[in-house]
Design a protein around this motif. Sequence first.
Motif, short mmCIF file in Angstrom:
data_model
loop_
_atom_site.label_atom_id
_atom_site.label_comp_id
_atom_site.label_asym_id
_atom_site.label_seq_id
_atom_site.Cartn_x
_atom_site.Cartn_y
_atom_site.Cartn_z
N HIS A 1 0.83 -1.21 0.00
CA HIS A 1 0.00 0.00 0.00
C HIS A 1 0.86 1.26 0.00
O HIS A 1 1.91 1.32 0.65
CB HIS A 1 -0.92 0.01 1.22
N ARG A 2 0.38 2.26 -0.73
CA ARG A 2 1.07 3.55 -0.78
C ARG A 2 0.10 4.73 -0.63
O ARG A 2 0.54 5.86 -0.50
CB ARG A 2 1.87 3.70 -2.09
N ARG A 3 -1.18 4.46 -0.68
CA ARG A 3 -2.17 5.53 -0.49
C ARG A 3 -2.91 5.27 0.82
O ARG A 3 -3.63 4.27 0.95
CB ARG A 3 -3.15 5.60 -1.66
N PHE A 4 -2.74 6.18 1.76
CA PHE A 4 -3.24 5.98 3.13
C PHE A 4 -4.19 7.09 3.55
O PHE A 4 -4.16 8.19 3.00
CB PHE A 4 -2.07 5.94 4.13
N ALA A 5 -5.00 6.77 4.55
CA ALA A 5 -5.79 7.77 5.28
C ALA A 5 -5.77 7.36 6.74
O ALA A 5 -5.55 6.19 7.07
CB ALA A 5 -7.22 7.84 4.76
N VAL A 6 -6.01 8.33 7.62
CA VAL A 6 -5.95 8.09 9.06
C VAL A 6 -7.30 8.39 9.70
O VAL A 6 -7.85 9.48 9.50
CB VAL A 6 -4.85 8.95 9.73
N TYR B 1 2.83 6.67 12.66
CA TYR B 1 2.39 6.41 11.30
C TYR B 1 3.26 7.19 10.30
O TYR B 1 3.80 6.62 9.34
CB TYR B 1 0.94 6.87 11.09
N PHE B 2 3.37 8.48 10.54
CA PHE B 2 4.01 9.35 9.56
C PHE B 2 5.51 9.11 9.46
O PHE B 2 6.10 9.26 8.38
CB PHE B 2 3.70 10.81 9.87
N ALA B 3 6.14 8.72 10.55
CA ALA B 3 7.57 8.41 10.48
C ALA B 3 7.80 7.22 9.56
O ALA B 3 8.75 7.21 8.76
CB ALA B 3 8.10 8.12 11.89
N GLU B 4 6.94 6.23 9.65
CA GLU B 4 7.10 5.03 8.82
C GLU B 4 6.74 5.33 7.36
O GLU B 4 7.42 4.85 6.44
CB GLU B 4 6.23 3.90 9.37
N LEU B 5 5.69 6.12 7.14
CA LEU B 5 5.33 6.47 5.77
C LEU B 5 6.41 7.31 5.11
O LEU B 5 6.74 7.12 3.93
CB LEU B 5 4.00 7.23 5.76
N SER B 6 7.00 8.22 5.87
CA SER B 6 8.07 9.06 5.33
C SER B 6 9.29 8.23 4.96
O SER B 6 10.03 8.58 4.03
CB SER B 6 8.45 10.13 6.35
N ARG C 1 -0.15 14.87 2.28
CA ARG C 1 -1.31 14.57 1.43
C ARG C 1 -2.18 13.45 2.01
O ARG C 1 -3.19 13.08 1.41
CB ARG C 1 -0.82 14.17 0.04
N VAL C 2 -1.79 12.95 3.17
CA VAL C 2 -2.57 11.87 3.80
C VAL C 2 -3.73 12.50 4.58
O VAL C 2 -3.53 13.28 5.50
CB VAL C 2 -1.69 11.05 4.77
N PRO C 3 -4.98 12.19 4.19
CA PRO C 3 -6.12 12.77 4.91
C PRO C 3 -6.24 12.21 6.32
O PRO C 3 -6.01 11.03 6.55
CB PRO C 3 -7.33 12.38 4.04
N ILE C 4 -6.61 13.09 7.25
CA ILE C 4 -6.79 12.71 8.66
C ILE C 4 -8.19 13.11 9.08
O ILE C 4 -8.61 14.26 8.87
CB ILE C 4 -5.76 13.41 9.57
N TYR C 5 -8.91 12.20 9.68
CA TYR C 5 -10.26 12.49 10.14
C TYR C 5 -10.35 12.17 11.62
O TYR C 5 -10.13 11.03 12.05
CB TYR C 5 -11.30 11.69 9.35
N GLU C 6 -10.66 13.19 12.42
CA GLU C 6 -10.82 13.00 13.86
C GLU C 6 -12.17 12.38 14.16
O GLU C 6 -13.21 12.88 13.71
CB GLU C 6 -10.69 14.34 14.58
N THR C 7 -12.18 11.29 14.90
CA THR C 7 -13.42 10.64 15.31
C THR C 7 -13.57 10.75 16.83
O THR C 7 -12.67 11.20 17.53
CB THR C 7 -13.44 9.15 14.92
N VAL C 8 -14.71 10.28 17.32
CA VAL C 8 -14.89 10.14 18.76
C VAL C 8 -14.98 8.66 19.12
O VAL C 8 -15.56 8.26 20.13
CB VAL C 8 -16.12 10.92 19.27
N ASN C 9 -14.39 7.84 18.25
CA ASN C 9 -14.25 6.41 18.49
C ASN C 9 -15.59 5.70 18.58
O ASN C 9 -15.78 4.77 19.37
CB ASN C 9 -13.43 6.16 19.77
N ASP C 10 -16.55 6.15 17.75
CA ASP C 10 -17.84 5.47 17.70
C ASP C 10 -18.26 5.27 16.25
O ASP C 10 -17.61 5.76 15.32
CB ASP C 10 -18.92 6.22 18.50
N ALA D 1 -5.58 1.88 1.98
CA ALA D 1 -5.41 1.38 3.35
C ALA D 1 -5.79 2.47 4.34
O ALA D 1 -5.54 3.65 4.11
CB ALA D 1 -3.96 0.95 3.59
N ILE D 2 -6.42 2.05 5.43
CA ILE D 2 -6.83 2.96 6.50
C ILE D 2 -6.01 2.64 7.75
O ILE D 2 -5.93 1.48 8.18
CB ILE D 2 -8.33 2.80 6.84
N LEU D 3 -5.42 3.66 8.34
CA LEU D 3 -4.74 3.53 9.62
C LEU D 3 -5.70 4.00 10.71
O LEU D 3 -5.99 5.20 10.82
CB LEU D 3 -3.45 4.37 9.64
#
Length: 283
Positions: A189-194, A227-232, A240-249, A269-271
């Motif tokens: 995988h090379r295209r990620f989102a968090v 995550y970002f250290a390993e992706l870098s 360019r990796v999108p990040i979405y804050e959730t409330v874990n629900d 892939a989703i982290l």
Amino acid sequence: MAPLTSAKTRPIRLADIAKAAGVSHGTASNVFARPEIVREEVRERVKAAAEAMGYGGPDPKGRLLRAGKVNAIGVATAEPLSYFFDDPFARVMMASISQACDATGAGISLVSAANSEQLAWNIQSALVDGFIVFCVDGGSKLVELARDRKLPFVALDLDSDDDEAVAAIGVDNIAGAGLAARHLIELGHRRFAVLALPVADSGFGPTTREQMEKALYSGTRDRLRGYFAELSRVDIDVERVPIYETVNDEESVWAGLDHIFAGAETPTAILAMSDRMALHALD
């Protein structure tokens, strides 16, 4: 036989039962605490007197106060009580805690509340010898409340960088997140989102790396760093990796997926920062 009574101005006491049964206070106490050392005829006479007077036995709180020990551990969290049963992490932890308690014959008391006032009362009134504190949220408040009880306690996954005096058991969030990212990289995988854990207490929605670095919770910050250290390392542009804050629900995770996959470049892939989040995403 006429019912045995005592003055109605006060509760029936063990001394009343002993007097009615014609035995010593110590013998009456043994009938309830150590019946095997009392002759059957005496046991039956004391029990009959207790039943006639409506006496159910010594107050267990009194025994606990005299002994100075409850033989129970309190497991506390600022989450609702359902957290212990719904969250995969909590279920695994409770299984291990239960095994340890079974091995020593100790009991478990679950302590939680829907708000801080109820939580404070529940911790202050819990009949326990000590606490295991689940610091998934509101960790500092839980530690403060546990300290106020002046009982021993251990914090699990304490989300704080500034209290080295607290006995805490945690994980290396940076290393663990890095391993998760590396696994997906090795799968090609090379295209990620968090999907991120809360940055603050303000809801959910798209967020940025800069905002994540200001997160109230160190676990959120450190997992993104891992995550970002390993992706870098493999030259992926983390900006360019999108990040979405959730409330874990479920609601916030599904909203995050809708947002992520509505973008021009969809991830392969989703982290996800929690197992609960990952399970919602799989659904």
